[in-house]
Design a protein around this motif. Sequence first.
Motif, PDB file in Angstrom:
ATOM      1  N   ARG A   1      -7.144  10.202   3.643  1.00 32.45           N
ATOM      2  CA  ARG A   1      -7.969   9.250   2.413  1.00 32.45           C
ATOM      3  C   ARG A   1      -8.229  10.241   1.308  1.00 32.45           C
ATOM      4  NH1 ARG A   1      -8.491   4.822   2.794  1.00 32.45           N
ATOM      5  NH2 ARG A   1     -10.463   4.801   1.724  1.00 32.45           N
TER       6      ARG A   1
ATOM      7  N   TYR B   1      -6.348   5.316  10.464  1.00 33.87           N
ATOM      8  CA  TYR B   1      -6.824   3.975  11.585  1.00 33.87           C
ATOM      9  C   TYR B   1      -6.472   2.678  11.074  1.00 33.87           C
ATOM     10  CZ  TYR B   1      -9.576   4.062   7.260  1.00 33.87           C
ATOM     11  OH  TYR B   1      -9.990   4.062   6.045  1.00 33.87           O
ATOM     12  N   CYS B   2      -5.299   2.782  10.017  1.00 34.12           N
ATOM     13  CA  CYS B   2      -5.126   1.069   9.441  1.00 34.12           C
ATOM     14  C   CYS B   2      -3.887   0.783   9.695  1.00 34.12           C
ATOM     15  CB  CYS B   2      -5.342   1.426   7.916  1.00 34.12           C
ATOM     16  SG  CYS B   2      -5.197  -0.113   6.834  1.00 34.12           S
TER      17      CYS B   2
ATOM     18  N   LYS C   1      -0.387   4.308   1.251  1.00 36.19           N
ATOM     19  CA  LYS C   1      -0.909   5.458   1.644  1.00 36.19           C
ATOM     20  C   LYS C   1      -1.005   5.183   3.529  1.00 36.19           C
ATOM     21  CE  LYS C   1      -4.331   7.617   0.530  1.00 36.19           C
ATOM     22  NZ  LYS C   1      -5.466   8.343  -0.050  1.00 36.19           N
ATOM     23  N   PHE C   2      -1.353   6.121   4.133  1.00 36.22           N
ATOM     24  CA  PHE C   2      -1.104   6.147   5.556  1.00 36.22           C
ATOM     25  C   PHE C   2      -2.366   6.775   6.310  1.00 36.22           C
ATOM     26  CE2 PHE C   2       1.393   7.815   9.210  1.00 36.22           C
ATOM     27  CZ  PHE C   2       2.068   6.676   9.442  1.00 36.22           C
ATOM     28  N   CYS C   3      -3.422   5.969   6.056  1.00 37.73           N
ATOM     29  CA  CYS C   3      -4.965   6.156   6.823  1.00 37.73           C
ATOM     30  C   CYS C   3      -4.805   6.107   8.171  1.00 37.73           C
ATOM     31  CB  CYS C   3      -5.900   5.432   5.934  1.00 37.73           C
ATOM     32  SG  CYS C   3      -5.697   5.512   4.265  1.00 37.73           S
TER      33      CYS C   3
ATOM     34  N   CYS D   1       0.789  -1.197   0.212  1.00 37.05           N
ATOM     35  CA  CYS D   1       0.077  -0.049  -0.047  1.00 37.05           C
ATOM     36  C   CYS D   1       0.847   1.157   0.069  1.00 37.05           C
ATOM     37  CB  CYS D   1      -1.032  -0.048   1.322  1.00 37.05           C
ATOM     38  SG  CYS D   1      -1.856   1.617   1.561  1.00 37.05           S
TER      39      CYS D   1
ATOM     40  N   ALA E   1      -8.983   2.494  -1.605  1.00 38.76           N
ATOM     41  CA  ALA E   1      -7.566   3.113  -1.182  1.00 38.76           C
ATOM     42  C   ALA E   1      -7.651   4.671  -1.158  1.00 38.76           C
ATOM     43  CB  ALA E   1      -6.554   2.526  -1.814  1.00 38.76           C
TER      44      ALA E   1
ATOM     45  N   ALA F   1      -2.579  -1.698   7.789  1.00 38.45           N
ATOM     46  CA  ALA F   1      -1.869  -2.174   6.508  1.00 38.45           C
ATOM     47  C   ALA F   1      -1.321  -0.940   5.659  1.00 38.45           C
ATOM     48  CB  ALA F   1      -2.764  -2.922   5.627  1.00 38.45           C
ATOM     49  N   ASN F   2      -0.501  -0.182   6.388  1.00 39.13           N
ATOM     50  CA  ASN F   2      -0.331   1.239   5.733  1.00 39.13           C
ATOM     51  C   ASN F   2       1.388   1.177   5.017  1.00 39.13           C
ATOM     52  OD1 ASN F   2       1.888   1.774   7.965  1.00 39.13           O
ATOM     53  ND2 ASN F   2      -0.247   2.085   9.058  1.00 39.13           N
TER      54      ASN F   2
HETATM   55  S1  SF4 Z   1      -7.192   1.784   4.383  1.00 38.87           S
HETATM   56 FE1  SF4 Z   1      -6.337   0.912   2.621  1.00 38.87          FE
HETATM   57  S2  SF4 Z   1      -5.395   2.631   1.544  1.00 38.87           S
HETATM   58 FE2  SF4 Z   1      -5.165   3.185   3.673  1.00 38.87          FE
HETATM   59  S3  SF4 Z   1      -3.611   2.564   4.695  1.00 38.87           S
HETATM   60 FE3  SF4 Z   1      -5.072   1.043   4.867  1.00 38.87          FE
HETATM   61  S4  SF4 Z   1      -4.700  -0.499   3.114  1.00 38.87           S
HETATM   62 FE4  SF4 Z   1      -3.672   1.322   2.521  1.00 38.87          FE
END
Ligand code: SF4
Length: 509
Positions: free
Chosen positions: A337, A220-221, A216-218, A214, A297, A223-224
């Motif tokens: 986002r 709450y997530c 991005k750096f959202c 990925c 994403a 998996a960034n």
């Molecule tokens: S929400 Fe999706 S786009 Fe955002 S950091 Fe997580 S995996 Fe990446």
Amino acid sequence: MSKILLVHPGLIADDGTYYTIMPMGIVSIGDKLLKDGHEVKILNVALEKKKNKNFSFEEYLENFSPDFVGIDMQWYPYIYDSMLYAEISKRKGAKIILGGFNASIFAKDIIDRFNFIDGVIVGEAEIPFSELVKSGIKEDIPNLVYRDRNGRVVIPSKYINSSEVLDELDFYNFDLIESKDYYLSSTSSTGNYIITNSSYIPKKLYFLFLGRGCYKFCSYCSANVYNFSKFGIKKPVFRSPRVVVQDILRLQNMGVDMLHIEFDPHPFSERFYRELLDEIRWKRFKIDLGINIGFWAGGLPHEDIIKGLAQVFPSKISVIELSPESADQRIRRLNGRGDYSNEDLVDNLLKIKKNGFHACVYFFCGLPFETEKDVNKTIDFAKYLRQKDIGLNLFVPSLEPGSPMWLHPNKYGVKIFRKTFEDFLYHSFCLKIGRFPEHPIGYETNFLSEKKIMELEMEAYSKIYLDLRYIMNRFKHSLKVSDNIYKKIKVSTSILFKNYKGIWEFKKT
Ligand code: SF4
């Protein structure tokens, strides 16, 4: 040849809540080990317990007697069970290897504190696991965090799968999974399809693996981009479109009627989707299965991609999902986002519908920087979208270890109630035994207390979903009621509803 058991604990709480969907990597790891010549089984414990409440992990272990037990710790709600099955397996004499996102984030802490864990594979595990079984736990195994003879934690070199290696892996060798038919039938979720506004309830749903990473750096997530970079994956890696098309056809032949596609590292994914669609069109493959594809994403899909998807997949039974998270562009931007206007979002949703797809959006409530006024704006916007027949989903994001707001609470204006591995372990234990945790979502913001966020969520549900017209529409879609019968039910229900409201007003006075 070694005997290897790969365990997915899943979540099965004492109150009957269950979550049995496994990360796709567990099958690709198993298949790689099988091709190396080992005996491999994949056990989904929550699924087995759902099927048979007397299922005993100890007995299963006794019968198979594996040399290695690889345990999935991808998601924090089941980390208590990951540790529990690790401890039980160690007592039976197996070598214990943990893997998955949450194990990767807490790898050093786990190895430092829990002697019954022999190693944690950080990031991608297919090749490191294969090398580890071949030559034992030692320093030159990439991605493997372990304790050396002196008790010191060894930090490994990083390994990532190239596109070519991803192409060679098999994510669909279901024969390795115990109760595979039950698993495949249980991945379809009726509830989800009611919310997406689609009237099609899939019989067999599965996930399509496109790649990892990925950018991005959202807020709450976990998996960034930061965590993926720590694991060595600095930018998204894709399988080749040629291989993905073969996978689609293979899944179609296996009787899968709905594909879930949840990999969209925008804007890298646009080129990939164009190439994938070209591959299907040029070779004139006939595809009958529906898709539920999330452009989550943060970007909006280009119209040519929407049109292309409609040309090759049956759009009538398919869904395209967008994830703006908030109705306020500023809140979206601050949380990492999509930085697009609501006008552009609505325009995109209407294009999705014009091309024959069902459209669905995801919102959050209680994001960092969000005030009560912002949440109300999201609720009003959601109600507006509902009038345009857009499917709606609204959640409160729970605190994830490794997420930006967990890593930098001050920067995001939040106070977090779970910091360490032990905090998450205890939370997972509460979920398992059905005890309401002291901090259900694990954080509060400068603007909203944890209690207020949960109250707003309830308020949002009642304002968005408890609407007679919406309920009737969903009823019609879900049960495929004919227009005539629907009209009759609608008239009698509205009479009842009016009278009920009258009785309610009367009672109040
Ligand atoms: S929400 Fe999706 S786009 Fe955002 S950091 Fe997580 S995996 Fe990446």
